[in-house]
Each structure stands twice: as structure tokens, then as C-alpha cells.
Design an enzyme around this catalytic site. Sequence first.
Site, PDB file in Angstrom:
ATOM      1  N   ALA A 269      76.555  17.415  -5.212  1.00 19.25           N
ATOM      2  CA  ALA A 269      77.729  16.556  -5.068  1.00 19.25           C
ATOM      3  C   ALA A 269      79.043  17.257  -5.377  1.00 19.25           C
ATOM      4  O   ALA A 269      80.059  16.602  -5.572  1.00 19.25           O
ATOM      5  CB  ALA A 269      77.571  15.335  -5.974  1.00 19.25           C
TER       6      ALA A 269
ATOM      7  N   ASN B  24      73.126  16.229 -12.752  1.00 24.43           N
ATOM      8  CA  ASN B  24      72.451  17.401 -12.198  1.00 24.43           C
ATOM      9  C   ASN B  24      73.451  18.459 -11.734  1.00 24.43           C
ATOM     10  O   ASN B  24      73.157  19.659 -11.755  1.00 24.43           O
ATOM     11  CB  ASN B  24      71.562  16.984 -11.024  1.00 24.43           C
ATOM     12  CG  ASN B  24      70.225  16.439 -11.472  1.00 24.43           C
ATOM     13  OD1 ASN B  24      69.383  17.165 -11.984  1.00 24.43           O
ATOM     14  ND2 ASN B  24      70.014  15.147 -11.288  1.00 24.43           N
TER      15      ASN B  24
ATOM     16  N   HIS C 265      84.055  14.610  -9.350  1.00 29.46           N
ATOM     17  CA  HIS C 265      83.641  15.843 -10.026  1.00 29.46           C
ATOM     18  C   HIS C 265      84.768  16.871  -9.909  1.00 29.46           C
ATOM     19  O   HIS C 265      85.134  17.279  -8.802  1.00 29.46           O
ATOM     20  CB  HIS C 265      82.366  16.414  -9.396  1.00 29.46           C
ATOM     21  CG  HIS C 265      81.183  15.508  -9.477  1.00 29.46           C
ATOM     22  ND1 HIS C 265      80.568  15.184 -10.663  1.00 29.46           N
ATOM     23  CD2 HIS C 265      80.496  14.853  -8.501  1.00 29.46           C
ATOM     24  CE1 HIS C 265      79.549  14.382 -10.429  1.00 29.46           C
ATOM     25  NE2 HIS C 265      79.494  14.156  -9.125  1.00 29.46           N
TER      26      HIS C 265
END
Length: 267
Positions: A124, A190, A218
Site C-alpha cells: 500500500a 504490514n 502512508h
Amino acid sequence: MLKVGIVGCGAVASLITKALLSERIPKARVLAFYDVNYEKAKKLSEETGAESCVSIDELVSKDLDLILECASVSAVEETVLKSILSGKDVIIMSVGAFANKKLFLNLYKLAEEKNQKIYVPSGAVAGIDAIKAGSLGQISDVTLTTTKPVMGLKDAILDLGLKPEEITEPKVVFEGNVFEAISKFPQNINVSVVLSLASKYPAKVKIIADPNLIVNRHEILVKGSIGTIKTCVENNPCKDNPKTSALAAFSVMRLIKDLSEPIRIGT
């Protein structure tokens, strides 16, 4: 044609399977499924015409080229071990398992001995190609700041003794290193392990729960001899699994497409 078997038949596996059945990835097909909940494997099997298996052993015994793990951190060791010993390459989505250095090194050594590949998708986040290249120089700092909607972190927040409904403004729910982060947030972070593997540097991680946010954000900052890399991605959550960003599933689709084609772009 790249023949794929899938371990773990939840929302992410379903999304990836639909892509593999479409013309977006014409040179790969899912031929078998396995899930600890057999009914989930059976459901996808009925929807696709692929086989449903009662064990990982049965799955890896099939005529497959590639195994995709999208189950859980606890499923990684068995999936990778049995896939490699059966002569199959494997893609790992639950890369948080590789925060266990001993497990990572053991599986690395086995794959090397058997001449098989373990693939870790970029997931991601953006910038993994540049960070991998930069890791051949000197990396001096790696920081990941992840901000998610409160409900996307609900289980982890409850485990920390907090009440999600009482979080009315952005709240830092974790700050520490990658090993602590994946231990406390095994289904949510993750990306921190992907980042650490790519940079060969243990990432510093901050996790923020934001009740006003509808995306998974993120932000990456990497400093090293090549300069500074900054990326920020705001991902839509998977429709049926808000803990996972849709981009994580799409990165797997792209990896499978790359593996099935003669030319690959990027490192």
C-alpha cells in the site's frame, strides 16, 4: 499461462481472483483455493470453477506455478515452506511475518537452496523501487507515519485498552520500531515490514487513528547517501476489509501480471 493457487479466501483474495478472471491479467489464472474455513474456499471455487482444497498440502500438490498467501501472519511459515518444497514460487501478502528475523532467514536459505522465489509485493505504499535502489548505498533514517480511520484500527485499539468511540480527534495510538508495530498491529501495518526489507533499515513507525479520515494514509521519509525520498499515498480501504488498502491488493495483481509477461518495468 501462469497457474496460481491461493491460500486464504477472504475479501482481498476475492478481489484478486476477480482480476485474474478478467482480461486485465490475461496470462494468469487461479486454479485452486485453500482456507482454514473450507466454506470460504468452496464459495470461491463455485464462483470461479477452480478447485477447493482441504489442506495446504493438497493445494501445493496441484499443477501450479505460483502460490499466493493472503491469509494471515500465522499462515506464512507453513505456506512458504510447503510451496518451496513442492517446487513452487510464492507471493506473501502477510509480510509482517518477516519481522521474525529467524523465520525470514530460514525461508530465505530454503528458497535459495531449492532455487525458488519468494515475492513480497510493494503493498500500500509508493517509492519501494527507489528505496530498494537507495539501499545499495547508505541509508541513515527510515520513518513511516500511517494514519487510518478509527474503524480501520478498531481491533488493535481495543487490544490497547482504548475505546474507539471515545477517539474524537486524531490520536497517536503507537510510536516505536517496526518490530513492536507489527506485533501490536499485525493486520494493519504490514507496510512497515515491506519498507524495512526494501531499505534494509528498521523503520521507525507512528500510527494515528483519525475519526475524520476515510482513507488510509502512508507517509514515508527515507534519508541516505542518494538523498531524501518522501512519499505520501492516500489509499481507499478495501470495500469488504477496511483494515487493508485497496492498493495492497492491486500491487499483488500487478506483480502477478509482471510475472506472466516477458517485459517487466521497474526494479
